[in-house]
Design a protein around this motif. Structure first.
Motif, PDB file in Angstrom:
ATOM      1  N   CYS A   1     -26.820   6.812  -1.755  1.00  0.00           N
ATOM      2  CA  CYS A   1     -25.459   6.775  -2.171  1.00  0.00           C
ATOM      3  C   CYS A   1     -25.048   5.491  -2.314  1.00  0.00           C
ATOM      4  O   CYS A   1     -25.370   4.808  -1.403  1.00  0.00           O
ATOM      5  N   GLN A   2     -24.465   5.197  -3.316  1.00  0.00           N
ATOM      6  CA  GLN A   2     -23.782   3.820  -3.467  1.00  0.00           C
ATOM      7  C   GLN A   2     -22.372   3.867  -3.889  1.00  0.00           C
ATOM      8  O   GLN A   2     -21.820   4.663  -4.767  1.00  0.00           O
ATOM      9  N   VAL A   3     -21.692   2.929  -3.358  1.00  0.00           N
ATOM     10  CA  VAL A   3     -20.341   2.723  -3.569  1.00  0.00           C
ATOM     11  C   VAL A   3     -19.853   1.667  -4.391  1.00  0.00           C
ATOM     12  O   VAL A   3     -20.641   0.588  -4.306  1.00  0.00           O
ATOM     13  N   ASP A   4     -18.702   1.527  -4.926  1.00  0.00           N
ATOM     14  CA  ASP A   4     -18.379   0.371  -5.791  1.00  0.00           C
ATOM     15  C   ASP A   4     -17.857  -0.435  -4.986  1.00  0.00           C
ATOM     16  O   ASP A   4     -17.100  -1.826  -5.598  1.00  0.00           O
ATOM     17  N   SER A   5     -17.331  -0.487  -3.898  1.00  0.00           N
ATOM     18  CA  SER A   5     -16.764  -1.578  -2.919  1.00  0.00           C
ATOM     19  C   SER A   5     -17.307  -1.447  -1.469  1.00  0.00           C
ATOM     20  O   SER A   5     -17.822  -0.264  -1.162  1.00  0.00           O
ATOM     21  N   GLN A   6     -16.967  -2.259  -0.770  1.00  0.00           N
ATOM     22  CA  GLN A   6     -17.336  -2.211   0.697  1.00  0.00           C
ATOM     23  C   GLN A   6     -16.571  -1.392   1.418  1.00  0.00           C
ATOM     24  O   GLN A   6     -15.525  -1.514   1.252  1.00  0.00           O
ATOM     25  N   VAL A   7     -17.314  -0.692   2.211  1.00  0.00           N
ATOM     26  CA  VAL A   7     -16.536   0.405   3.131  1.00  0.00           C
ATOM     27  C   VAL A   7     -17.161   0.491   4.658  1.00  0.00           C
ATOM     28  O   VAL A   7     -18.360  -0.125   4.837  1.00  0.00           O
ATOM     29  N   THR A   8     -16.118   0.404   5.607  1.00  0.00           N
ATOM     30  CA  THR A   8     -16.625   0.520   6.911  1.00  0.00           C
ATOM     31  C   THR A   8     -17.525   1.727   7.195  1.00  0.00           C
ATOM     32  O   THR A   8     -18.687   1.598   7.853  1.00  0.00           O
ATOM     33  N   MET A   9     -17.115   2.801   6.774  1.00  0.00           N
ATOM     34  CA  MET A   9     -17.593   4.146   7.215  1.00  0.00           C
ATOM     35  C   MET A   9     -18.130   5.107   6.344  1.00  0.00           C
ATOM     36  O   MET A   9     -17.387   5.230   5.156  1.00  0.00           O
ATOM     37  N   MET A  10     -19.346   5.517   6.283  1.00  0.00           N
ATOM     38  CA  MET A  10     -19.832   6.524   5.370  1.00  0.00           C
ATOM     39  C   MET A  10     -20.508   7.520   6.186  1.00  0.00           C
ATOM     40  O   MET A  10     -20.814   7.574   7.183  1.00  0.00           O
ATOM     41  N   PHE A  11     -20.053   8.695   5.424  1.00  0.00           N
ATOM     42  CA  PHE A  11     -20.877   9.895   6.262  1.00  0.00           C
ATOM     43  C   PHE A  11     -21.577  10.835   5.221  1.00  0.00           C
ATOM     44  O   PHE A  11     -21.612  10.673   4.131  1.00  0.00           O
ATOM     45  N   TRP A  12     -22.420  11.536   5.946  1.00  0.00           N
ATOM     46  CA  TRP A  12     -23.158  12.476   5.274  1.00  0.00           C
ATOM     47  C   TRP A  12     -22.969  13.893   5.577  1.00  0.00           C
ATOM     48  O   TRP A  12     -22.855  14.223   6.667  1.00  0.00           O
ATOM     49  N   TYR A  13     -22.870  14.721   4.560  1.00  0.00           N
ATOM     50  CA  TYR A  13     -22.425  16.107   4.854  1.00  0.00           C
ATOM     51  C   TYR A  13     -23.582  16.993   4.096  1.00  0.00           C
ATOM     52  O   TYR A  13     -23.968  16.667   3.107  1.00  0.00           O
ATOM     53  N   ARG A  14     -23.561  18.272   4.668  1.00  0.00           N
ATOM     54  CA  ARG A  14     -24.574  19.456   3.984  1.00  0.00           C
ATOM     55  C   ARG A  14     -23.332  20.423   3.632  1.00  0.00           C
ATOM     56  O   ARG A  14     -22.567  21.136   4.239  1.00  0.00           O
ATOM     57  N   GLN A  15     -23.608  21.179   2.269  1.00  0.00           N
ATOM     58  CA  GLN A  15     -22.770  22.104   2.138  1.00  0.00           C
ATOM     59  C   GLN A  15     -23.857  23.322   1.701  1.00  0.00           C
ATOM     60  O   GLN A  15     -24.365  23.321   0.681  1.00  0.00           O
ATOM     61  N   GLN A  16     -24.112  24.297   2.629  1.00  0.00           N
ATOM     62  CA  GLN A  16     -24.955  25.536   2.323  1.00  0.00           C
ATOM     63  C   GLN A  16     -24.397  26.519   1.222  1.00  0.00           C
ATOM     64  O   GLN A  16     -23.155  26.400   1.089  1.00  0.00           O
ATOM     65  N   PRO A  17     -25.236  27.046   0.481  1.00  0.00           N
ATOM     66  CA  PRO A  17     -24.862  27.792  -0.485  1.00  0.00           C
ATOM     67  C   PRO A  17     -23.518  28.698  -0.140  1.00  0.00           C
ATOM     68  O   PRO A  17     -23.893  29.469   0.778  1.00  0.00           O
ATOM     69  N   GLY A  18     -22.411  28.766  -0.790  1.00  0.00           N
ATOM     70  CA  GLY A  18     -21.420  29.479  -0.387  1.00  0.00           C
ATOM     71  C   GLY A  18     -20.624  29.245   0.853  1.00  0.00           C
ATOM     72  O   GLY A  18     -19.742  30.054   1.290  1.00  0.00           O
ATOM     73  N   GLN A  19     -21.051  27.998   1.393  1.00  0.00           N
ATOM     74  CA  GLN A  19     -20.296  27.696   2.649  1.00  0.00           C
ATOM     75  C   GLN A  19     -19.675  26.361   2.416  1.00  0.00           C
ATOM     76  O   GLN A  19     -19.288  25.685   1.483  1.00  0.00           O
ATOM     77  N   SER A  20     -19.048  26.207   3.689  1.00  0.00           N
ATOM     78  CA  SER A  20     -18.057  24.834   3.908  1.00  0.00           C
ATOM     79  C   SER A  20     -18.744  23.734   4.048  1.00  0.00           C
ATOM     80  O   SER A  20     -20.099  23.756   3.969  1.00  0.00           O
ATOM     81  N   LEU A  21     -18.368  22.509   4.129  1.00  0.00           N
ATOM     82  CA  LEU A  21     -19.146  21.333   4.486  1.00  0.00           C
ATOM     83  C   LEU A  21     -19.231  21.140   5.892  1.00  0.00           C
ATOM     84  O   LEU A  21     -18.303  21.413   6.711  1.00  0.00           O
ATOM     85  N   THR A  22     -20.688  20.647   6.345  1.00  0.00           N
ATOM     86  CA  THR A  22     -20.684  20.503   7.793  1.00  0.00           C
ATOM     87  C   THR A  22     -21.419  18.963   7.883  1.00  0.00           C
ATOM     88  O   THR A  22     -22.093  18.406   7.040  1.00  0.00           O
TER      89      THR A  22
END
Lengths: 113, 113
Positions: B23-44
């Motif tokens: 995961c690459q961002v075009d500017s410096q950010v303090t907080m980054m997160f990782w989520y998972r979205q299983q098929p047909g589901q919401s984000l966790t």
């Protein structure tokens, strides 16, 4: 813990119809509330937000008002278009330290011409 | 807002193998997160990627299965280790902007056979 309950779909509407998607939340303190939209084949986009009670977020003809008394953040649009067909997620960020998002289940909206 | 890219955009992997998502961002950010979205589901939320220290994992997710690196303020990786078909999901990174808004990358669609 923090949670979001969202009206489940799918929702099917005709063009120019009125759209409402219900969202209620449970949180301690004073969360920020968000609506995200995921168009077919695309990533998740921030649609609108509200950070305190009675705030109204708006974007692209969509509106949602932060109602603390009813712990709700319902999404509305007065006249939908086919291009509004997407999955809509209600989310909250309950803590002003870690900013983690809790998402609702998502509502699939299909608008027919 | 922020421009976020993820690599790969999709992959098909054999069970027992590992995949590293960037995961690459075009500017410096303090907080980054990782989520998972299983098929047909919401984000966790999987974890918060902390720069210069170990990631903070949510309940149900462990470092041995999902090791995360955050070497600087614009880049993070998530590894899905010893994969099984149950790991088939969309994995998304997000960043927090100065307005308490999270923006998401386009996602990595993983299929495990």
């Amino acid at each position: 813990g923090d949670s979001v309950t969202q009206m489940e779909g799918p929702v099917t509407l005709s063009e120019e119809a009125f759209l409402t998607i219900n969202c209620t939340y449970t949180a301690t303190g004073y969360p920020s509330l968000f609506w995200y939209v995921q168009y077919p084949g695309e990533g998740l986009q921030l649609l609108l937000k509200a950070t305190k009670a009675d705030d109204k977020g708006s974007n692209k003809g969509f509106e949602a008002t932060y109602r603390k008394e009813t712990t709700s953040f319902h999404l509305e649009k007065g006249s939908v278009q086919v291009s509004d067909s997407a999955v809509y997620f209600c989310a909250l960020s309950g803590h002003r330290v870690d900013y983690k998002l809790s998402f609702g289940a998502g509502t699939t909206v299909t608008v027919r011409a | 807002s922020a421009v976020i890219s993820q690599k790969p955009s999709r992959d098909i992997c054999q069970r027992g193998t590992s995949l590293t998502i960037q995961c690459q961002v075009d500017s410096q950010v303090t907080m980054m997160f990782w989520y998972r979205q299983q098929p047909g589901q919401s984000l966790t939320l999987i974890a918060t990627a902390n720069q210069g220290s170990e990631a903070t994992y949510e309940s149900g997710f462990v470092i041995d299965k999902f090791p995360i690196s955050r070497p600087n303020l614009t880049f993070s990786t998530l590894t899905v280790s010893n994969m099984s078909p149950e790991d088939s999901s969309i994995y998304l990174c997000s960043v927090l902007t100065g307005y308490n808004e999270q923006f998401f990358g386009p996602g990595t669609r993983l299929t495990v056979l």
